[in-house]
Scaffold this motif. Structure first.
Motif, PDB file in Angstrom:
ATOM      1  N   VAL A  30      27.402  36.785  -7.015  1.00 37.08           N
ATOM      2  CA  VAL A  30      25.971  36.861  -7.328  1.00 37.08           C
ATOM      3  C   VAL A  30      25.185  35.934  -6.398  1.00 37.08           C
ATOM      4  O   VAL A  30      25.573  34.788  -6.195  1.00 37.08           O
ATOM      5  N   ASP A  31      24.080  36.435  -5.879  1.00 40.08           N
ATOM      6  CA  ASP A  31      23.078  35.592  -5.246  1.00 40.08           C
ATOM      7  C   ASP A  31      22.162  35.115  -6.363  1.00 40.08           C
ATOM      8  O   ASP A  31      21.395  35.907  -6.925  1.00 40.08           O
ATOM      9  N   LEU A  37      29.113  29.990 -18.365  1.00 40.54           N
ATOM     10  CA  LEU A  37      28.815  30.520 -17.044  1.00 40.54           C
ATOM     11  C   LEU A  37      28.587  29.332 -16.114  1.00 40.54           C
ATOM     12  O   LEU A  37      27.745  28.476 -16.401  1.00 40.54           O
ATOM     13  N   VAL A  38      29.351  29.273 -15.037  1.00 36.18           N
ATOM     14  CA  VAL A  38      29.238  28.179 -14.080  1.00 36.18           C
ATOM     15  C   VAL A  38      28.889  28.762 -12.722  1.00 36.18           C
ATOM     16  O   VAL A  38      29.625  29.597 -12.183  1.00 36.18           O
ATOM     17  N   THR A  39      27.768  28.345 -12.148  1.00 34.24           N
ATOM     18  CA  THR A  39      27.388  28.843 -10.823  1.00 34.24           C
ATOM     19  C   THR A  39      27.946  27.918  -9.737  1.00 34.24           C
ATOM     20  O   THR A  39      28.220  26.746  -9.976  1.00 34.24           O
ATOM     21  N   GLY A  40      28.126  28.489  -8.547  1.00 35.25           N
ATOM     22  CA  GLY A  40      28.731  27.718  -7.462  1.00 35.25           C
ATOM     23  C   GLY A  40      30.128  27.264  -7.815  1.00 35.25           C
ATOM     24  O   GLY A  40      30.533  26.133  -7.522  1.00 35.25           O
ATOM     25  N   LEU A  55      28.512  33.250  -4.513  1.00 40.64           N
ATOM     26  CA  LEU A  55      27.951  34.285  -3.651  1.00 40.64           C
ATOM     27  C   LEU A  55      28.990  35.351  -3.302  1.00 40.64           C
ATOM     28  O   LEU A  55      28.686  36.539  -3.271  1.00 40.64           O
ATOM     29  N   ASP A  56      30.224  34.934  -3.073  1.00 43.72           N
ATOM     30  CA  ASP A  56      31.325  35.831  -2.735  1.00 43.72           C
ATOM     31  C   ASP A  56      32.319  35.855  -3.884  1.00 43.72           C
ATOM     32  O   ASP A  56      32.981  34.852  -4.156  1.00 43.72           O
ATOM     33  N   GLU A  57      32.428  36.981  -4.558  1.00 44.16           N
ATOM     34  CA  GLU A  57      33.307  37.063  -5.734  1.00 44.16           C
ATOM     35  C   GLU A  57      34.751  36.731  -5.394  1.00 44.16           C
ATOM     36  O   GLU A  57      35.439  36.037  -6.163  1.00 44.16           O
ATOM     37  N   ALA A  58      35.225  37.180  -4.234  1.00 47.95           N
ATOM     38  CA  ALA A  58      36.618  36.942  -3.860  1.00 47.95           C
ATOM     39  C   ALA A  58      36.924  35.460  -3.720  1.00 47.95           C
ATOM     40  O   ALA A  58      38.076  35.034  -3.913  1.00 47.95           O
TER      41      ALA A  58
END
Length: 253
Positions: free
Chosen positions: A62-63, A10-13, A38-41
């Motif tokens: 996800v926020d 899982l990688v955020t940002g 923050l924006d899935e698209a």
């Protein structure tokens, strides 16, 4: 655990910059990758790249500072990709200003994404890691953790990430989980372009001035950070934990 054990990261940002490079690299290393932003698209193009190269990937909007949203995302990733046992906390924002001009809102926004977000993500994912008896956590810090004019909020958050990482290594090591931090120096991304704009210079001029101070004589690229992440999450890095690696083209302090 063998090298052939399937892993989900899982990688955020992960929609752009360092996060996108990390997602691509981990997919190339054979991991399934959940790209969180923050924006899935905004993750779609990187997800498509990974799919086109034969990998498995999923975009999630996800926020990271929202506790319920984090838990919902983790459950979705578990269901659609597999149990996440690799976590890269990369999500971050800038709200730069000198201390006397910095608003409470800008302080809180940076702390929420960098520190609260890393805490919530790690707390949610560690359950899968402890159950598996194996896990890799990589948190993105920065050379700004050493102090940087106009970044009291960002510097404090990134220094906090380092303390958070070392504590994770102490608490989770007995479960086969390592935790390490990477502190990039100057990396050519949209975020550093925004910094150039903030100080009122072109990015080329900004980059030229910065790279004159870097011993290797160039700016860093997102792939430089992805390579370091790849090492930390590898099967063979199980005896490396609680470390802060400055990827900055030379000594950082």
């Amino acid at each position: 655990m063998t090298r052939s054990t399937p892993r989900t990261a899982l990688v955020t940002g992960a929609a752009r910059g360092i996060g996108a490079a990390v997602a691509r690299r981990l997919a190339a290393d054979g991991l399934s990758v959940a790209l969180v932003d923050l924006d899935e698209a905004s993750c779609d193009s990187v997800v498509k790249e990974i799919h086109d190269a034969g990998g498995r990937a999923l975009g999630c909007g996800v926020d990271v500072a929202d506790e319920s949203a984090v838990h919902a995302a983790i459950e979705r990733i578990d269901s659609e990709l597999g149990e996440p046992t690799v976590l890269v906390n990369n999500a971050g924002i800038l709200r730069d200003n000198l201390l006397f001009k910095m608003s409470v809102e800008d302080w809180d926004a940076v702390m929420n994404v960098h520190l609260r977000g890393s805490f919530l993500m790690t707390r949610a994912v560690q359950e899968y890691m402890t159950t598996a008896g194996w896990g890799r956590i990589v948190n993105l810090s920065s050379t700004s953790a050493l102090g940087n004019r106009g970044q009291a909020n960002y510097a404090a958050a990134k220094a906090g990430i380092q303390g958070f990482t070392k504590t994770l290594a102490i608490e989770l090591g007995k479960f086969g989980i390592t935790a390490n931090a990477i502190a990039p120096g100057f990396i050519e991304t949209e975020m550093t372009m925004a910094t150039a704009e903030r100080v009122g210079v072109t990015f080329d001029d900004f980059k030229s001035a910065v790279t004159k101070q870097i011993p290797v004589g160039r700016g860093g690229l997102p792939d430089d950070i992805a390579h370091a992440v790849s090492f930390f999450v590898s099967e063979d890095a199980g005896y490396v934990s609680g470390q802060v690696l400055y990827v900055a083209g030379g000594p950082a302090a």
